[in-house]
Design a protein around this motif. Sequence first.
Motif, PDB file in Angstrom:
ATOM      1  N   PHE A 218       5.112  -0.676   5.453  1.00  0.00           N
ATOM      2  CA  PHE A 218       4.349  -1.178   6.596  1.00  0.00           C
ATOM      3  C   PHE A 218       2.989  -0.488   6.715  1.00  0.00           C
ATOM      4  CE2 PHE A 218       8.769  -2.149   7.562  1.00  0.00           C
ATOM      5  CZ  PHE A 218       8.676  -3.481   7.954  1.00  0.00           C
ATOM      6  N   ASP A 219       2.389  -0.199   5.581  1.00  0.00           N
ATOM      7  CA  ASP A 219       1.050   0.395   5.538  1.00  0.00           C
ATOM      8  C   ASP A 219       0.065  -0.486   6.318  1.00  0.00           C
ATOM      9  OD1 ASP A 219      -1.295   1.689   4.846  1.00  0.00           O
ATOM     10  OD2 ASP A 219      -0.978   1.560   2.679  1.00  0.00           O
ATOM     11  N   GLY A 223      -6.428   4.128   6.398  1.00  0.00           N
ATOM     12  CA  GLY A 223      -7.035   5.301   5.785  1.00  0.00           C
ATOM     13  C   GLY A 223      -7.946   5.025   4.621  1.00  0.00           C
ATOM     14  N   ARG A 224      -8.088   3.746   4.232  1.00  0.00           N
ATOM     15  CA  ARG A 224      -8.924   3.421   3.079  1.00  0.00           C
ATOM     16  C   ARG A 224     -10.037   2.453   3.450  1.00  0.00           C
ATOM     17  NH1 ARG A 224      -3.620   2.096   1.456  1.00  0.00           N
ATOM     18  NH2 ARG A 224      -3.572   2.822   3.600  1.00  0.00           N
ATOM     19  N   LEU A 356       6.118  -2.726  -5.824  1.00  0.00           N
ATOM     20  CA  LEU A 356       7.449  -3.112  -5.360  1.00  0.00           C
ATOM     21  C   LEU A 356       7.566  -2.769  -3.880  1.00  0.00           C
ATOM     22  CD1 LEU A 356       9.607  -1.965  -8.413  1.00  0.00           C
ATOM     23  CD2 LEU A 356       8.387  -4.120  -8.045  1.00  0.00           C
ATOM     24  N   GLY A 357       6.629  -3.298  -3.105  1.00  0.00           N
ATOM     25  CA  GLY A 357       6.607  -3.074  -1.663  1.00  0.00           C
ATOM     26  C   GLY A 357       5.740  -1.909  -1.224  1.00  0.00           C
ATOM     27  N   GLU A 358       5.301  -1.069  -2.148  1.00  0.00           N
ATOM     28  CA  GLU A 358       4.411   0.030  -1.773  1.00  0.00           C
ATOM     29  C   GLU A 358       3.123  -0.558  -1.197  1.00  0.00           C
ATOM     30  OE1 GLU A 358       6.982   1.191  -5.249  1.00  0.00           O
ATOM     31  OE2 GLU A 358       5.501  -0.406  -4.935  1.00  0.00           O
ATOM     32  N   HIS A 359       2.671   0.009  -0.082  1.00  0.00           N
ATOM     33  CA  HIS A 359       1.512  -0.497   0.661  1.00  0.00           C
ATOM     34  C   HIS A 359       1.749  -1.912   1.178  1.00  0.00           C
ATOM     35  CE1 HIS A 359      -0.564   3.048  -0.734  1.00  0.00           C
ATOM     36  NE2 HIS A 359      -0.336   2.706  -1.980  1.00  0.00           N
ATOM     37  N   GLY A 360       3.022  -2.325   1.229  1.00  0.00           N
ATOM     38  CA  GLY A 360       3.355  -3.673   1.685  1.00  0.00           C
ATOM     39  C   GLY A 360       3.085  -4.755   0.662  1.00  0.00           C
ATOM     40  N   TRP A 361       2.793  -4.356  -0.579  1.00  0.00           N
ATOM     41  CA  TRP A 361       2.280  -5.293  -1.574  1.00  0.00           C
ATOM     42  C   TRP A 361       3.301  -5.700  -2.629  1.00  0.00           C
ATOM     43  CZ3 TRP A 361      -2.538  -1.759  -2.507  1.00  0.00           C
ATOM     44  CH2 TRP A 361      -3.513  -2.022  -1.519  1.00  0.00           C
ATOM     45  N   LEU A 480       0.879   9.456  -1.935  1.00  0.00           N
ATOM     46  CA  LEU A 480       1.078   8.072  -1.509  1.00  0.00           C
ATOM     47  C   LEU A 480      -0.243   7.307  -1.438  1.00  0.00           C
ATOM     48  CD1 LEU A 480       3.782   8.449   1.291  1.00  0.00           C
ATOM     49  CD2 LEU A 480       4.103   7.902  -1.125  1.00  0.00           C
ATOM     50  N   GLU A 481      -1.345   7.997  -1.625  1.00  0.00           N
ATOM     51  CA  GLU A 481      -2.687   7.399  -1.672  1.00  0.00           C
ATOM     52  C   GLU A 481      -3.010   6.621  -0.399  1.00  0.00           C
ATOM     53  OE1 GLU A 481      -3.663   6.729  -6.263  1.00  0.00           O
ATOM     54  OE2 GLU A 481      -1.945   5.537  -5.628  1.00  0.00           O
ATOM     55  N   LEU A 482      -2.972   7.328   0.688  1.00  0.00           N
ATOM     56  CA  LEU A 482      -3.194   6.713   1.997  1.00  0.00           C
ATOM     57  C   LEU A 482      -4.530   7.095   2.632  1.00  0.00           C
ATOM     58  CD1 LEU A 482       0.367   7.247   3.527  1.00  0.00           C
ATOM     59  CD2 LEU A 482      -0.592   5.114   2.634  1.00  0.00           C
TER      60      LEU A 482
END
Length: 549
Positions: A218-219, A223-224, A356-361, A480-482
């Motif tokens: 649910f990013d 922050g980017r 695979l769902g990271e960052h909601g993507w 996590l690159e947030l």
Amino acid sequence: MKKYLTLGLIGLTVNLFAQSPKRPNIIFIMSDDHAYQAISAYDQRLISTPNIDRIAKAGILFTNASVTNSICAPSRATILTGKHSHLNGKVDNHFKFDTTNITFPQILQANGYQTAMFGKLHFGNSPKGFDQFKILPDQGNYYNPDFITKNNGNIQVKGYVTDIITDMTLDWLKQERSPDKPFMLMYLHKAPHRSWLMAERHLEEMTQKSYPEPKTLFDDYAGRTAPAKEAEMNILTSMSWSGDNKIYPAVMDSLKIPEIGFDKQRFKAEMGRLDPNQKANFEKVYDQINAEFKKAYPSMTDQDKMRWKFQRYMQDYLGTIRAVDENVGRLLDYLEANHLMENTIIVYTSDQGFYLGEHGWFDKRFIYDESFKTPLMVSWPGKIKPGQKSDALVQNLDFAQTFLDAAGVPAPKDMQGQSLIPLMLGKSWNRDAVYYHYYEYPAEHMVNRHYAIVTKKYKLIHYYFSADTWELIDREKDPLELKNVYDDPAYATIRKTLHKQLDALRSKYKDSQTISDGYIDRFLNDASEGKVFGVPKEKARAMKAKRTQ
């Protein structure tokens, strides 16, 4: 002194002393969009892949392998040519591959290797440098796929694509391989590319599983910079209900669910390929899923929908990988039974990573790790010590020179990679940073164009075209690159150093803004004439007009 024979037609060099029977066979196994998170040698939370893991256990596992451009056809062009996208010309899935490029299979073939390719190439109907090939047209299909063949024209084969590609590969090894020559075999899977249709034998088991959610599902992208928020690859808002999650069009209509993209069209195209038995097996499982969804949907919140779509995505995506792992096992078993392991380099990789769902993507394209990093493992009995791990900064750019080095064949001077053979054999090898450049915008998923330098500690990223903005990611403190720390005063010195290193890399690899502008102009010209899939002509014409003002 070595003697050489130049083949004038294609400018290849044949090393007459590279005919030793000790030259290794090369088997290059590549899947499509196979995330490293979905290989148990890297991460055991999602799936067990015991057969793919066999390659890692027998050799070396790379934990920092990456691509130069995270999208299918350009990655494959880089692998074949050993050159960055801007030089080989295949910058995106739109531009055609320049067949005047010399590829490593051509060079190996000219130097006495028997060569073959089976599966998904993704561009070109007649790949050069192969004694035998049977390839899928474009993306190919999961069921009853068509193939373009070297000797038999276009054919259709009944069955499941992952099994069929393996059957073709094993048939070649059994019936066409010459025992008097070393061979280079490219065994290329369609799976787990979208639209994720698993084999019938896995349907019931895999659709009953549930999977842990990534921490950044649910990013909010706060922050980017803007490109992360503007991308159209969020599971909730961009993944289609029917084409991706297998909700029947009739169920969508009954619930008044609006289509996302080519939703129903994609579903109907895939289902239309199934024969009556295949269709019955599919419906036996998905009828129940659709019935349960129809009851649940009216009361689902957006968060509920996101979680539901994520689970459905994982079931189908990972289901396709089950067949890949089984079939890799079939190949490895054959090699072992027929004593072909001893002098054979075996590579397993993917054309890029995948979200695979990271960052909601879902999908790829960005330089964030799940897309940029790719699985890579290599075995070579008697040469590579088993059970190794390496965090070296290696890329798909390096494959061509690695294979030529292993074969004892000089690489063309315009190849830009670095042979991995010294690294794999425990010898001196060094690279401090790698270069990345993504071009496919405006297009599906709307990920803005960007280039970057990546070290083990940092990423410095420049987004351009629809935005002109920079990101700096601290890979150690922010795995996590947030958070973009580009404007953080604490990183001022690091930022300055990385800018210098980036400029040096762009010079080394002969990339420039002038080259980027040229590709943008060509893209917009084609799009404005209706030649680019997914970009409305009117929008492209407006962008083109604005650019020329």
